[in-house]
Scaffold this motif. Structure first.
Motif, mmCIF file in Angstrom:
data_model
loop_
_atom_site.group_PDB
_atom_site.id
_atom_site.type_symbol
_atom_site.label_atom_id
_atom_site.label_comp_id
_atom_site.label_asym_id
_atom_site.label_seq_id
_atom_site.Cartn_x
_atom_site.Cartn_y
_atom_site.Cartn_z
ATOM 1 N N ALA A 96 -13.178 -55.558 4.173
ATOM 2 C CA ALA A 96 -14.624 -55.458 4.015
ATOM 3 C C ALA A 96 -15.084 -54.003 3.925
ATOM 4 O O ALA A 96 -14.525 -53.111 4.562
ATOM 5 C CB ALA A 96 -15.320 -56.154 5.177
ATOM 6 N N LEU B 288 -21.326 -50.849 3.248
ATOM 7 C CA LEU B 288 -22.179 -51.661 2.378
ATOM 8 C C LEU B 288 -22.793 -52.825 3.153
ATOM 9 O O LEU B 288 -23.980 -53.138 2.990
ATOM 10 C CB LEU B 288 -21.364 -52.183 1.193
ATOM 11 C CG LEU B 288 -22.131 -52.948 0.119
ATOM 12 C CD1 LEU B 288 -23.168 -52.054 -0.553
ATOM 13 C CD2 LEU B 288 -21.167 -53.519 -0.925
ATOM 14 N N ILE B 289 -21.997 -53.452 3.999
ATOM 15 C CA ILE B 289 -22.513 -54.556 4.812
ATOM 16 C C ILE B 289 -23.607 -54.058 5.752
ATOM 17 O O ILE B 289 -24.659 -54.693 5.909
ATOM 18 C CB ILE B 289 -21.367 -55.220 5.599
ATOM 19 C CG1 ILE B 289 -20.427 -55.946 4.630
ATOM 20 C CG2 ILE B 289 -21.911 -56.194 6.640
ATOM 21 C CD1 ILE B 289 -19.166 -56.479 5.275
ATOM 22 N N LYS C 31 -27.030 -55.824 5.028
ATOM 23 C CA LYS C 31 -27.261 -56.914 5.979
ATOM 24 C C LYS C 31 -28.063 -56.474 7.202
ATOM 25 O O LYS C 31 -28.811 -57.277 7.773
ATOM 26 C CB LYS C 31 -25.918 -57.500 6.426
ATOM 27 C CG LYS C 31 -25.109 -58.159 5.311
ATOM 28 C CD LYS C 31 -25.789 -59.423 4.808
ATOM 29 C CE LYS C 31 -24.954 -60.112 3.742
ATOM 30 N NZ LYS C 31 -25.602 -61.360 3.244
ATOM 31 N N PHE D 92 -18.426 -57.841 -1.213
ATOM 32 C CA PHE D 92 -18.468 -56.906 -0.090
ATOM 33 C C PHE D 92 -17.078 -56.378 0.266
ATOM 34 O O PHE D 92 -16.886 -55.837 1.356
ATOM 35 C CB PHE D 92 -19.073 -57.589 1.141
ATOM 36 C CG PHE D 92 -20.532 -57.908 1.005
ATOM 37 C CD1 PHE D 92 -21.497 -56.929 1.214
ATOM 38 C CD2 PHE D 92 -20.946 -59.176 0.659
ATOM 39 C CE1 PHE D 92 -22.848 -57.218 1.089
ATOM 40 C CE2 PHE D 92 -22.291 -59.481 0.531
ATOM 41 C CZ PHE D 92 -23.249 -58.498 0.743
#
Length: 278
Positions: free
Chosen positions: A15, A19-20, A24, A56
């Motif tokens: 992952a 970016l997460i 998010k 992701f």
């Protein structure tokens, strides 16, 4: 070089925590590791699985079997060994495809995961791939057309008639049917934890074993399509086993694969006396 007709590959990914975190949890200033852990927990609670979509993810392992046009194994490699950097892996993947004159990709479920991930990685890292993204060509000639098996042969598509049936058990079942190891204690759901614990080399070993399974399944499908006889398939299996044995002392993946090796047993011939054909 020009004799390579098939590139059989598998991808493992981890992952992208940054970016997460950004998408998010934009207002929480979570570290990448914390964002991944939280997202996985939320997915598990919501869906019963912590599988993260390829959008992701970053490729951390790509193993490739180079196969000649007449289905002999030429070599197996993992890209960007021993650094395993996502940008370098992506660049080497697409460079290699061009280097060998655009041979056919062969995967198992690669249309749903592996190739989209490598395409998105090319987008992420700014690569130009007009020979893959043939947007001006006729739709059925475009490399990315689902039914253009001369560009990409997805063995799951083939064996499920492009999703008409469900191939329960997947690659593991098909490999075991012909005596090959299949899953031997590691699967894709463990990759993120292995990576977090410093096991990137072990991830690449696992990826190589998946590619070997895919190669042997590919050979048996060539028997189905009439491109190989059973005797010709057997010759290539024996050649490949010899290839692995010669290199096993220096490659844990090959040593592990051979330790779980099995040979396909043909059915006993039944008497056809007094029996009518269909």
């Amino acid at each position: 070089m020009s004799d390579i007709g098939w590139l059989i590959f598998d991808v493992e990914a981890v992952a992208d925590g940054d970016l997460i975190s950004k998408l998010k949890y934009p207002d929480q200033e979570l570290s990448g590791d914390a964002a991944i852990a939280r997202y996985r927990q939320e997915l598990m609670e919501e869906k019963g699985s912590d599988f993260i979509a390829h959008t992701f993810m970053l490729p951390i392992s790509v193993a490739i079997a180079k196969v000649t046009q007449d289905f002999h194994l030429d070599d197996i490699v993992v890209l960007d060994d021993p650094d395993y950097r996502p940008a370098s892996i992506t660049n080497l993947f697409w460079q290699g495809w061009r280097h060998y004159k655009r041979p056919t990709f062969v995967t198992f479920n690669g249309r749903g995961y592996d190739l989209p991930l490598m395409e998105l990685s090319a987008y992420r890292f700014g690569l130009s791939l007009p020979d893959w993204f043939q947007v001006s060509g006729r739709s059925f000639d475009q490399a990315r057309n689902r039914y253009n098996t001369s560009s990409h042969l997805d063995l799951m598509d083939m064996m499920s008639n492009f999703g008409a049936s469900r191939l329960q058990g997947g690659l593991n079942v098909l490999a075991n049917i012909i005596g090959k190891p299949g899953k031997t204690g590691i699967d894709g759901s463990q990759v993120q934890d292995m990576y977090d614990n410093g096991g990137v080399r072990e991830i690449n070993d696992y990826c190589m074993c998946d590619v070997l399974d895919t190669y042997f399944v590919f050979l048996r499908t060539r028997v189905l399509t009439g491109q190989l006889t059973l005797d010709e398939e057997h010759e290539r299996v024996v050649e490949t086993k010899n290839y692995l044995e010669k290199r096993a002392a220096d490659c844990k993946a090959f040593e592990h694969y051979l330790s779980h090796w099995g040979d396909w047993q043909p059915p006993e011939k039944e008497s056809t006396e007094n029996k009518e054909s269909v």
